[in-house]
Design a protein around this motif. Sequence first.
Motif, short mmCIF file in Angstrom:
data_model
loop_
_atom_site.label_atom_id
_atom_site.label_comp_id
_atom_site.label_asym_id
_atom_site.label_seq_id
_atom_site.Cartn_x
_atom_site.Cartn_y
_atom_site.Cartn_z
N SER A 163 1.01 -1.30 -0.04
CA SER A 163 0.24 0.09 -0.07
C SER A 163 0.81 1.40 0.31
O SER A 163 0.49 1.90 -0.39
CB SER A 163 -0.68 -0.18 1.72
OG SER A 163 -0.22 -0.02 2.54
N GLU A 164 2.26 1.29 0.09
CA GLU A 164 3.33 1.60 0.35
C GLU A 164 3.94 1.85 0.03
O GLU A 164 4.28 0.47 0.66
CB GLU A 164 3.27 3.31 1.82
CG GLU A 164 1.77 3.57 2.24
CD GLU A 164 1.34 4.57 1.19
OE1 GLU A 164 2.09 5.37 0.67
OE2 GLU A 164 0.36 4.95 1.53
N ASP A 167 10.27 1.38 3.17
CA ASP A 167 10.85 2.92 3.50
C ASP A 167 12.18 2.45 2.43
O ASP A 167 12.88 1.35 2.71
CB ASP A 167 11.37 3.16 4.67
CG ASP A 167 10.23 3.05 6.06
OD1 ASP A 167 9.23 3.39 5.42
OD2 ASP A 167 10.44 2.82 6.68
N THR A 170 11.32 4.28 -1.93
CA THR A 170 10.31 5.20 -2.65
C THR A 170 11.06 5.82 -3.94
O THR A 170 10.06 6.04 -4.72
CB THR A 170 10.04 6.15 -1.74
OG1 THR A 170 11.23 6.72 -1.84
CG2 THR A 170 9.28 6.29 -0.64
N THR A 236 7.75 4.29 -5.94
CA THR A 236 6.01 5.63 -5.59
C THR A 236 5.12 5.04 -7.15
O THR A 236 4.59 5.37 -6.08
CB THR A 236 6.94 6.72 -5.28
OG1 THR A 236 7.45 7.08 -4.11
CG2 THR A 236 5.93 7.21 -4.87
N VAL A 239 4.08 1.92 -7.12
CA VAL A 239 2.27 1.81 -5.51
C VAL A 239 1.40 2.41 -6.37
O VAL A 239 0.22 1.77 -6.54
CB VAL A 239 3.01 1.71 -4.73
CG1 VAL A 239 1.73 2.37 -3.62
CG2 VAL A 239 4.66 0.99 -3.92
N LYS A 243 -2.70 1.85 -6.83
CA LYS A 243 -4.11 1.96 -6.91
C LYS A 243 -4.83 1.86 -7.44
O LYS A 243 -6.18 2.44 -7.27
CB LYS A 243 -3.39 2.95 -6.18
CG LYS A 243 -2.98 2.42 -4.33
CD LYS A 243 -1.90 4.16 -3.21
CE LYS A 243 -1.77 3.77 -2.55
NZ LYS A 243 -1.74 4.58 -1.42
#
Length: 262
Positions: A163-164, A167, A170, A236, A239, A243
């Motif tokens: 979902s993200e 770390d 990105t 990023t 992802v 979505k």
Amino acid sequence: MIDGLTRTYLEAADEALPGYVRGLYVVGSAALGAWQPGVSDVDTVIMTSRPATSDDLAHLAKVHAEMPRSPHLDGVYLEPALVKSWPSDRQVLPFVVNGELRTDEPCGELSPVLWLTLQRYGIPVRGPAVTELGVRVDQEQLRRYNLDNLRDYWQAMVSTFPSEPTDGETEAAVDAEMVVWLVLGPARLHYTLARGDIISKAAAGDYLAQLFPEYAGLAHRAVRWRSGEAEQFTTTDLVAGGKSVNAVTEDAWRRFAGTRLH
């Protein structure tokens, strides 16, 4: 380039199997006026004079193996009986993907979307005008196909996406083609559900941007990449692409699951 590729194919097929190919129609991005050199293949519907024998298939395999590697000439082969039924049931028949002839597996290219594209935008290279072919598109099948494809293929594909971004990852570079595929593909299906028509990948970027403005920047970058500009994509973006698939799918099911296309 498209004319040259189809001419090369027809010359080779006529030499190998005189009288076998009686019709050839360009569909896909070339028919929609959105063909991009170095990105797009040439998609076709090829109509034959008879069902293929094992000897015919051996000749066709050689023809396709000797075609140029880029762009590929892809397509489906329809024997006379199938031209009357316009099948969309993934039956086994000869078809070409990435330039390779396949003969013993279900043809996923057979869909109401293919016949809608042929009916409205097909370009005849050999054979009568498209209006004389009697192409039939079942609107209910078209609606179900797009809804099911969004949920069973696209949404299933991204179901394992995080979902993200993780770390530290990105800004890690990812495959641009995958991001562009995720961003533009489902939007095309949504457009068909909403308008009963076909839209190109390039136009799908604008459509997604209007539908979900939060993805406008990503959509426009995807279109620029397809046109040959030096766009790069990161974790990023991947992802966000996942979505966008979920957003488009859920919106389509909410709006069109109980309606008929016009």
